[in-house]
Design a protein around this motif. Structure first.
Motif, PDB file in Angstrom:
ATOM      1  N   ARG A   1      24.739  50.947   5.833  1.00 45.04           N
ATOM      2  CA  ARG A   1      25.677  49.869   6.121  1.00 45.04           C
ATOM      3  C   ARG A   1      25.587  48.834   4.999  1.00 45.04           C
ATOM      4  O   ARG A   1      24.589  48.756   4.293  1.00 45.04           O
ATOM      5  CB  ARG A   1      25.407  49.241   7.486  1.00 45.04           C
ATOM      6  N   TRP A   2      26.631  48.059   4.874  1.00 37.59           N
ATOM      7  CA  TRP A   2      26.650  46.999   3.875  1.00 37.59           C
ATOM      8  C   TRP A   2      26.057  45.752   4.490  1.00 37.59           C
ATOM      9  O   TRP A   2      26.363  45.400   5.621  1.00 37.59           O
ATOM     10  CB  TRP A   2      28.075  46.730   3.400  1.00 37.59           C
ATOM     11  N   GLY A   3      25.223  45.080   3.726  1.00 34.01           N
ATOM     12  CA  GLY A   3      24.618  43.831   4.180  1.00 34.01           C
ATOM     13  C   GLY A   3      25.193  42.653   3.419  1.00 34.01           C
ATOM     14  O   GLY A   3      25.925  42.805   2.452  1.00 34.01           O
ATOM     15  N   ALA A   4      24.844  41.482   3.868  1.00 38.21           N
ATOM     16  CA  ALA A   4      25.311  40.271   3.217  1.00 38.21           C
ATOM     17  C   ALA A   4      24.133  39.619   2.513  1.00 38.21           C
ATOM     18  O   ALA A   4      23.014  39.738   2.967  1.00 38.21           O
ATOM     19  CB  ALA A   4      25.897  39.326   4.253  1.00 38.21           C
TER      20      ALA A   4
ATOM     21  N   ARG B   1      30.479  37.471  14.388  1.00 41.17           N
ATOM     22  CA  ARG B   1      31.295  38.106  13.347  1.00 41.17           C
ATOM     23  C   ARG B   1      30.975  39.592  13.262  1.00 41.17           C
ATOM     24  O   ARG B   1      31.874  40.434  13.179  1.00 41.17           O
ATOM     25  CB  ARG B   1      31.061  37.440  11.991  1.00 41.17           C
ATOM     26  N   LEU B   2      29.686  39.933  13.313  1.00 47.14           N
ATOM     27  CA  LEU B   2      29.286  41.337  13.251  1.00 47.14           C
ATOM     28  C   LEU B   2      29.785  42.104  14.468  1.00 47.14           C
ATOM     29  O   LEU B   2      30.247  43.248  14.341  1.00 47.14           O
ATOM     30  CB  LEU B   2      27.766  41.451  13.124  1.00 47.14           C
TER      31      LEU B   2
ATOM     32  N   LYS C   1      34.405  36.911  29.466  1.00 47.10           N
ATOM     33  CA  LYS C   1      33.229  36.031  29.421  1.00 47.10           C
ATOM     34  C   LYS C   1      32.591  36.047  28.031  1.00 47.10           C
ATOM     35  O   LYS C   1      32.208  35.003  27.499  1.00 47.10           O
ATOM     36  CB  LYS C   1      32.218  36.474  30.477  1.00 47.10           C
ATOM     37  N   GLN C   2      32.494  37.234  27.417  1.00 49.21           N
ATOM     38  CA  GLN C   2      31.912  37.336  26.081  1.00 49.21           C
ATOM     39  C   GLN C   2      32.828  36.695  25.037  1.00 49.21           C
ATOM     40  O   GLN C   2      32.365  36.019  24.129  1.00 49.21           O
ATOM     41  CB  GLN C   2      31.646  38.802  25.725  1.00 49.21           C
ATOM     42  N   ALA C   3      34.141  36.894  25.167  1.00 51.73           N
ATOM     43  CA  ALA C   3      35.092  36.323  24.207  1.00 51.73           C
ATOM     44  C   ALA C   3      35.048  34.792  24.237  1.00 51.73           C
ATOM     45  O   ALA C   3      35.120  34.155  23.192  1.00 51.73           O
ATOM     46  CB  ALA C   3      36.497  36.823  24.509  1.00 51.73           C
ATOM     47  N   LYS C   4      34.911  34.211  25.424  1.00 53.77           N
ATOM     48  CA  LYS C   4      34.864  32.747  25.527  1.00 53.77           C
ATOM     49  C   LYS C   4      33.559  32.184  24.976  1.00 53.77           C
ATOM     50  O   LYS C   4      33.494  31.022  24.612  1.00 53.77           O
ATOM     51  CB  LYS C   4      35.051  32.327  26.980  1.00 53.77           C
ATOM     52  N   ALA C   5      32.524  33.012  24.911  1.00 51.77           N
ATOM     53  CA  ALA C   5      31.227  32.562  24.399  1.00 51.77           C
ATOM     54  C   ALA C   5      31.120  32.714  22.885  1.00 51.77           C
ATOM     55  O   ALA C   5      30.059  32.492  22.313  1.00 51.77           O
ATOM     56  CB  ALA C   5      30.100  33.338  25.077  1.00 51.77           C
ATOM     57  N   MET C   6      32.205  33.084  22.215  1.00 58.42           N
ATOM     58  CA  MET C   6      32.216  33.254  20.754  1.00 58.42           C
ATOM     59  C   MET C   6      32.869  32.036  20.114  1.00 58.42           C
ATOM     60  O   MET C   6      34.078  32.017  19.905  1.00 58.42           O
ATOM     61  CB  MET C   6      32.980  34.520  20.354  1.00 58.42           C
ATOM     62  N   PRO C   7      32.099  31.001  19.799  1.00 57.25           N
ATOM     63  CA  PRO C   7      32.712  29.807  19.191  1.00 57.25           C
ATOM     64  C   PRO C   7      33.205  30.103  17.777  1.00 57.25           C
ATOM     65  O   PRO C   7      32.547  30.790  17.000  1.00 57.25           O
ATOM     66  CB  PRO C   7      31.575  28.793  19.184  1.00 57.25           C
ATOM     67  N   LEU C   8      34.370  29.588  17.479  1.00 54.18           N
ATOM     68  CA  LEU C   8      34.978  29.758  16.161  1.00 54.18           C
ATOM     69  C   LEU C   8      34.930  28.447  15.396  1.00 54.18           C
ATOM     70  O   LEU C   8      35.114  27.373  15.972  1.00 54.18           O
ATOM     71  CB  LEU C   8      36.430  30.213  16.297  1.00 54.18           C
ATOM     72  N   ASP C   9      34.702  28.545  14.083  1.00 50.49           N
ATOM     73  CA  ASP C   9      34.846  27.367  13.221  1.00 50.49           C
ATOM     74  C   ASP C   9      36.320  27.075  13.017  1.00 50.49           C
ATOM     75  O   ASP C   9      36.715  25.948  12.797  1.00 50.49           O
ATOM     76  CB  ASP C   9      34.181  27.608  11.864  1.00 50.49           C
TER      77      ASP C   9
ATOM     78  N   SER D   1      54.449  40.247   7.096  1.00 51.10           N
ATOM     79  CA  SER D   1      53.149  39.990   7.708  1.00 51.10           C
ATOM     80  C   SER D   1      52.473  38.825   7.000  1.00 51.10           C
ATOM     81  O   SER D   1      52.723  38.559   5.833  1.00 51.10           O
ATOM     82  CB  SER D   1      52.278  41.244   7.638  1.00 51.10           C
ATOM     83  N   ARG D   2      51.618  38.127   7.737  1.00 50.35           N
ATOM     84  CA  ARG D   2      50.931  36.980   7.177  1.00 50.35           C
ATOM     85  C   ARG D   2      49.450  37.110   7.446  1.00 50.35           C
ATOM     86  O   ARG D   2      49.026  37.645   8.464  1.00 50.35           O
ATOM     87  CB  ARG D   2      51.475  35.699   7.809  1.00 50.35           C
ATOM     88  N   ASP D   3      48.661  36.611   6.523  1.00 48.01           N
ATOM     89  CA  ASP D   3      47.210  36.659   6.655  1.00 48.01           C
ATOM     90  C   ASP D   3      46.712  35.527   7.537  1.00 48.01           C
ATOM     91  O   ASP D   3      47.279  34.431   7.551  1.00 48.01           O
ATOM     92  CB  ASP D   3      46.537  36.547   5.284  1.00 48.01           C
ATOM     93  N   ASN D   4      45.655  35.832   8.271  1.00 44.61           N
ATOM     94  CA  ASN D   4      44.949  34.851   9.080  1.00 44.61           C
ATOM     95  C   ASN D   4      43.492  34.884   8.663  1.00 44.61           C
ATOM     96  O   ASN D   4      42.965  35.937   8.322  1.00 44.61           O
ATOM     97  CB  ASN D   4      45.035  35.200  10.573  1.00 44.61           C
ATOM     98  N   ILE D   5      42.849  33.750   8.701  1.00 47.95           N
ATOM     99  CA  ILE D   5      41.419  33.677   8.395  1.00 47.95           C
ATOM    100  C   ILE D   5      40.712  33.243   9.672  1.00 47.95           C
ATOM    101  O   ILE D   5      41.035  32.206  10.254  1.00 47.95           O
ATOM    102  CB  ILE D   5      41.137  32.677   7.259  1.00 47.95           C
ATOM    103  N   ILE D   6      39.762  34.080  10.105  1.00 45.17           N
ATOM    104  CA  ILE D   6      38.979  33.778  11.292  1.00 45.17           C
ATOM    105  C   ILE D   6      37.572  33.462  10.826  1.00 45.17           C
ATOM    106  O   ILE D   6      36.965  34.248  10.101  1.00 45.17           O
ATOM    107  CB  ILE D   6      38.938  34.979  12.256  1.00 45.17           C
ATOM    108  N   ARG D   7      37.053  32.320  11.228  1.00 45.43           N
ATOM    109  CA  ARG D   7      35.687  31.933  10.871  1.00 45.43           C
ATOM    110  C   ARG D   7      34.872  31.765  12.145  1.00 45.43           C
ATOM    111  O   ARG D   7      35.157  30.891  12.955  1.00 45.43           O
ATOM    112  CB  ARG D   7      35.691  30.636  10.071  1.00 45.43           C
ATOM    113  N   PHE D   8      33.873  32.624  12.299  1.00 45.19           N
ATOM    114  CA  PHE D   8      32.979  32.550  13.445  1.00 45.19           C
ATOM    115  C   PHE D   8      31.841  31.593  13.123  1.00 45.19           C
ATOM    116  O   PHE D   8      31.369  31.542  11.989  1.00 45.19           O
ATOM    117  CB  PHE D   8      32.405  33.933  13.775  1.00 45.19           C
ATOM    118  N   GLN D   9      31.359  30.867  14.124  1.00 44.47           N
ATOM    119  CA  GLN D   9      30.232  29.959  13.922  1.00 44.47           C
ATOM    120  C   GLN D   9      28.931  30.732  13.767  1.00 44.47           C
ATOM    121  O   GLN D   9      28.046  30.309  13.027  1.00 44.47           O
ATOM    122  CB  GLN D   9      30.099  28.993  15.099  1.00 44.47           C
ATOM    123  N   GLN D  10      28.814  31.871  14.453  1.00 41.15           N
ATOM    124  CA  GLN D  10      27.568  32.626  14.426  1.00 41.15           C
ATOM    125  C   GLN D  10      27.801  33.997  13.818  1.00 41.15           C
ATOM    126  O   GLN D  10      28.784  34.668  14.147  1.00 41.15           O
ATOM    127  CB  GLN D  10      26.998  32.746  15.834  1.00 41.15           C
TER     128      GLN D  10
END
Length: 173
Positions: free
Chosen positions: A98-101, A46-47, A9-17, A33-42
């Motif tokens: 922790r590191w911030g953005a 991502r955190l 339920k939580q995974a489906k509520a995570m919209p991706l760009d 191996s190949r790189d993938n880029i995941i972009r979260f909307q929120q």
């Protein structure tokens, strides 16, 4: 893959760009191996994702071994590396941080977080935490790689057409 880390339920509520797989080089015949880029909307998704994979990398998913890395610029990596004397002292004294953005070091305290965003704030942070100043010799000079200019034309061929906004891409963007 998100359902391997979170309840369904939580995974489906995570919209991706988007989730993009970087194409392998044309000259490569090996199955590497190949790189993938995941972009979260929120950003909170991502955190949550980064917190879920922390200390679990490599993660096994189906028959694949996955390792995750945040996509940080060279300047951010150099800045974090320049703070190594401070972070070593924080670790030695078991002071959490922790590191911030986009580029900050956050040190939680009872009365509120201390936030370090530039070298001029280091003496104040050191004094507030009661750390020995002589052990924390952080350079305020930018590293050589932070002074060079990024050339987008060198990176452009590596970015999929759909991300470049190329009108000839199948998505029409």
């Amino acid at each position: 893959m998100l359902t391997a880390l979170f309840p369904a339920k939580q995974a489906k509520a995570m919209p991706l760009d988007g989730w993009y797989r970087i194409p392998k080089p044309a000259a490569s015949t090996q199955s590497t191996s190949r790189d993938n880029i995941i972009r979260f909307q929120q950003s909170q998704d991502r955190l949550a994702f980064m917190a879920a994979i922390r200390n679990r990398s490599p993660l096994q998913f189906e028959e694949h071994s996955l390792t995750y890395f945040p996509d940080l610029s060279r300047a951010t990596l150099d800045w974090r590396r320049s703070l190594r004397p401070l972070t070593k002292e924080l670790i030695a004294r078991k002071i959490p941080y922790r590191w911030g953005a986009p580029r900050s070091l956050i040190i939680p305290q009872e009365h509120g977080d201390l936030k370090l965003t530039n070298a001029a704030e280091i003496p104040c942070i050191v004094q507030t935490l009661g750390l020995p100043e002589q052990k924390i010799a952080v350079s305020s000079q930018p590293s050589p790689s932070t002074t060079t200019h990024w050339d987008p034309e060198k990176v452009r061929p590596l970015v999929p057409a759909a991300l470049r906004g190329n009108p000839s891409s199948p998505s029409g963007s």
